[in-house]
Design a protein around this motif. Structure first.
Motif, short mmCIF file in Angstrom:
data_model
loop_
_atom_site.label_atom_id
_atom_site.label_comp_id
_atom_site.label_asym_id
_atom_site.label_seq_id
_atom_site.Cartn_x
_atom_site.Cartn_y
_atom_site.Cartn_z
N ILE A 12 -63.22 -33.90 27.55
CA ILE A 12 -63.74 -35.03 28.33
C ILE A 12 -65.25 -34.86 28.46
N LEU A 13 -65.99 -35.79 27.91
CA LEU A 13 -67.45 -35.79 28.01
C LEU A 13 -67.82 -36.83 29.06
N PHE A 14 -68.27 -36.36 30.19
CA PHE A 14 -68.33 -37.20 31.39
C PHE A 14 -69.77 -37.37 31.86
N GLY A 15 -70.15 -38.61 32.14
CA GLY A 15 -71.41 -38.85 32.83
C GLY A 15 -72.32 -39.83 32.12
N LYS A 16 -73.46 -40.01 32.74
CA LYS A 16 -74.44 -41.00 32.26
C LYS A 16 -74.90 -40.71 30.84
N GLY A 17 -74.90 -41.77 30.03
CA GLY A 17 -75.53 -41.69 28.72
C GLY A 17 -74.72 -41.04 27.62
N GLU A 18 -73.54 -40.52 27.95
CA GLU A 18 -72.77 -39.76 26.95
C GLU A 18 -72.40 -40.62 25.73
N GLU A 19 -72.20 -41.93 25.94
CA GLU A 19 -71.76 -42.79 24.84
C GLU A 19 -72.81 -42.90 23.74
N LYS A 20 -74.05 -42.61 24.08
CA LYS A 20 -75.12 -42.73 23.06
C LYS A 20 -75.00 -41.66 21.99
N ARG A 21 -74.25 -40.61 22.27
CA ARG A 21 -74.10 -39.51 21.33
C ARG A 21 -72.91 -39.69 20.38
N ILE A 22 -72.26 -40.87 20.43
CA ILE A 22 -70.97 -40.98 19.76
C ILE A 22 -71.04 -40.66 18.25
N GLY A 23 -72.08 -41.11 17.59
CA GLY A 23 -72.18 -40.86 16.15
C GLY A 23 -72.25 -39.37 15.84
N GLU A 24 -73.13 -38.71 16.54
CA GLU A 24 -73.30 -37.26 16.36
C GLU A 24 -72.02 -36.49 16.71
N LEU A 25 -71.31 -36.96 17.72
CA LEU A 25 -70.07 -36.29 18.12
C LEU A 25 -68.96 -36.48 17.09
N LEU A 26 -68.92 -37.66 16.48
CA LEU A 26 -67.85 -37.95 15.52
C LEU A 26 -68.12 -37.36 14.14
N LYS A 27 -69.39 -37.24 13.81
CA LYS A 27 -69.79 -36.88 12.45
C LYS A 27 -69.02 -35.68 11.87
N PRO A 28 -68.86 -34.57 12.63
CA PRO A 28 -68.15 -33.42 12.03
C PRO A 28 -66.66 -33.68 11.77
N HIS A 29 -66.11 -34.75 12.35
CA HIS A 29 -64.66 -34.96 12.29
C HIS A 29 -64.24 -36.12 11.38
N ALA A 30 -65.20 -36.95 10.96
CA ALA A 30 -64.81 -38.21 10.33
C ALA A 30 -65.57 -38.49 9.05
N GLY A 31 -64.87 -39.13 8.11
CA GLY A 31 -65.51 -39.67 6.91
C GLY A 31 -65.72 -41.17 7.03
N LYS A 32 -64.72 -41.83 7.60
CA LYS A 32 -64.81 -43.29 7.82
C LYS A 32 -64.01 -43.64 9.07
N LEU A 47 -72.50 -52.41 25.00
CA LEU A 47 -71.87 -51.17 24.56
C LEU A 47 -71.57 -51.20 23.06
N TYR A 48 -71.17 -52.38 22.58
CA TYR A 48 -70.89 -52.52 21.15
C TYR A 48 -72.12 -52.14 20.32
N ASP A 49 -73.29 -52.63 20.73
CA ASP A 49 -74.51 -52.31 20.00
C ASP A 49 -74.84 -50.82 20.09
N THR A 50 -74.69 -50.26 21.27
CA THR A 50 -74.96 -48.83 21.45
C THR A 50 -74.12 -48.00 20.48
N VAL A 51 -72.84 -48.35 20.42
CA VAL A 51 -71.91 -47.58 19.59
C VAL A 51 -72.21 -47.76 18.11
N THR A 52 -72.35 -49.01 17.69
CA THR A 52 -72.57 -49.24 16.25
C THR A 52 -73.93 -48.69 15.81
#
Lengths: 392, 392
Positions: A12-32, A47-52
């Motif tokens: 659980i990654l909890f708190g302000k701003g954590e969603e901005k790291r989603i790409g970096e967090l997923l990168k080691p686990h995902a190809g697509k 949020l959609y823009d932040t994530v994409t």
């Protein structure tokens, strides 16, 4: 205390701003990635823009599937399975509430399942493989961000079934309580009723010697009941949302129910309402729970005295336990009312015509082979019908 | 509430008879096992036979390394690393208490570490690899069965350092409270003091808006303080041991400290006692904790009022907060005394001659570059010395 097997690996990654790291967090686990979401709210909130943006910055390719509705539909799940197979997706990112996460979990196991994934829900089949699911939570309610559970509605057959497997525990979940600020008030209230029910279903038990988990359940309930009215009054109250969000996760990651016989009758009774009338799950639970308490409490009155005193703050003579319990249940009703939740089936637009049908479906009696529901008290279809009628 | 990252993937298999499944549970994860344990107690109790029989039945080859002592030694860790490398071990099974598990974790990362593994403890280096560790817990105390922490003593240099990494979280831990029945009473008491301290170190904080984790901490403490005297009075009280064992895990799996500034001054001060005098960790904590409370409470008196009222059951006038806190601390002392724990350093055989040396080592002042310890109140070496002297 009963023997138990506790396994809750979702980070659980909890708190302000954590969603901005989603790409970096997923990168080691995902190809697509399949980005899975509901309607327009994540687009309106930004949020959609932040994530994409974050996915693009990390150079992580993704495809999208929006359109998840509350009580998530099997048809969309099947569309998602086909999309993942065609596109070679190897990780799902669910951005939304429990419905979106549950839908993502269904797709995640469906990709590997030969045949109709509904069979897994209907027959409780064990699965041995699922794609990893990560989540960014926008509604604290279902607890799906840490649980291995998923609930899907077969809209053609008006059936709503749950399924659970350790393989469906999310890889990680991001919870930034600021993302809850724009939640409509009814979704907050429905979410709180659902989260409280996740604790109730574990708390009310005939198992004895459960000091630790009793106290954990009571703490989670009291935290929710303190903070929910604060967030309702001021939707920008970050601290209150922190307490609600974290409580929702702890309520459903398994911990507070370990070593206890659990109940889950209210959830099963509510699923019938949602399946036929498409009502909000939390609203249905708010109607049914006090009725269930009233109907079953005499089977373990001491458990309900403990609840009334330790959670609802009732004081009085222990020589009149019924009065203490009754006051405790009244306070539950009062709390739900203050949260703007309904108290009767008629407020949900549910009449009397299908009560018996739902009672029979909830207990499997419709197919001839009845399986009574509930842990603290076994409920047959006639009991369920009485509970439905008591809150009509 | 502060931002946090909660990750506690260790599976807990809890209850009667679980240890008999060890071979079957390890089989999917291991090719060759190092069975790591302490002295003769697991042989006397029959647990050694249960475990080795189960490993043999599952056809899982293993080598052994016994001899772990309380305050586990670097020299044995180095022996274990060499053994694992020579034998091609790919999983460690620690059967014992925190010392055995901590020693196994050191070996698990040492196998992949080039150079002296002590560097990792001394310099806090990040590790990227470790063998999996599974555990069968025989002493509820250290919480090492779910944590990523390990504490090792460099006996040559009289240093005791801790280290933590998510990669050191056990794969799974078996906890059968029946295995605690034969524990000597002083080990029960020491363990309880250690478990309570794991909560204290997280509970006492200047972070505000922490309703949920406040309540979780308070519940764990109250559960321990109710059940420890029961197990002390009747070592075969399965229910009491269940509560203590499960509480010990929850105390140290990370959950109850999430989103809070933590303290850990008492642990750091105690490590100096253990490193030089080889005292039991829990006994050292029982001496230091009330002294620490007395010394720091004025820096956040409301936190200590909350503790006295919610955990220690103190009633009184909130217009005299010092009196409430004082009574709360007295009750902590009284609880430790009832558990047969020491109240002074002299009872531990520690005189005044090395107090200044230990105070300087605890804060790093000995190497010139002081790093004050503690979260609720920053303690310099002079503060630590005063606390030591207050409980001499």
């Amino acid at each position: 205390m009963l023997n138990f097997d506790f396994y809750s690996p979702a980070r659980i990654l909890f708190g302000k701003g954590e969603e901005k790291r989603i790409g970096e967090l997923l990168k080691p686990h995902a190809g697509k990635v399949l980005l899975h979401y509901g309607g327009g709210s994540i687009k309106r909130s930004g949020l959609y823009d932040t994530v994409t943006d974050s996915l693009k910055e990390s150079g992580l390719p993704f495809v999208e599937l929006g359109g998840v509705k509350p009580n998530p539909r099997l048809s969309l799940v099947q569309e998602g399975i086909a999309l993942c197979r065609n596109e070679g997706v190897d990780l799902l990112l669910a951005v939304g509430g429990g419905s979106t996460i549950d839908s993502a979990k269904a797709i995640a196991m469906g990709v590997y399942y030969e045949g109709n994934i509904w069979e897994v829900y209907e027959q409780g089949k064990a699965i041995d493989k699922a794609l990893p699911v990560a989540t960014i939570l926008t509604i604290p309610a279902a607890g799906s961000e840490s649980s291995g559970d998923t609930v899907i509605t077969n809209e053609e057959r008006q059936l709503k079934y749950g399924y659970g497997s350790p393989r469906l525990r999310p890889l990680f979940s991001i919870m930034n309580p600021e993302l809850f600020f724009t939640l409509p008030k009814d979704q907050l209230s429905n979410g709180v009723a659902d989260m409280m029910s996740h604790v109730f279903e574990r708390y009310f038990t005939n198992t004895t010697h459960t000091d630790l988990t009793d106290g954990l359940c009571e703490t989670v309930l009291k935290t929710m009941m303190k903070n929910a009215p604060l967030a309702l009054a001021n939707p920008q109250d970050y601290d209150a949302w922190c307490e609600l969000g974290f409580s929702g996760t702890v309520a459903h990651n398994g911990l507070v129910g370990m070593g206890r016989q659990q109940d889950w009758a209210c959830h099963k009774m509510e699923h019938e309402l949602s399946a036929i009338y498409d009502v909000a799950h939390g609203a249905g639970l708010a109607v049914l729970t006090p009725g269930w308490m009233q109907y079953v409490y005499k089977d373990n009155i001491n458990m309900f005295v403990q609840f009334a005193v330790n959670v609802m703050g009732v004081e009085g003579s222990y020589r009149e336990p019924d009065a203490i319990v009754s006051e405790g249940i009244d306070r539950v009703r009062e709390f739900f009312r203050k949260m703007g939740l309904p108290a009767t089936l008629s407020e949900l637009g549910i009449g009397e015509d299908k009560l018996e049908e739902m009672a029979k479906k909830a207990t499997g009696a419709v197919s001839g082979e009845e399986k009574p529901i509930g842990g603290l008290k076994k409920l047959h279809w006639q009991d369920v019908l009485e509970i439905y009628r008591s809150v009509k």
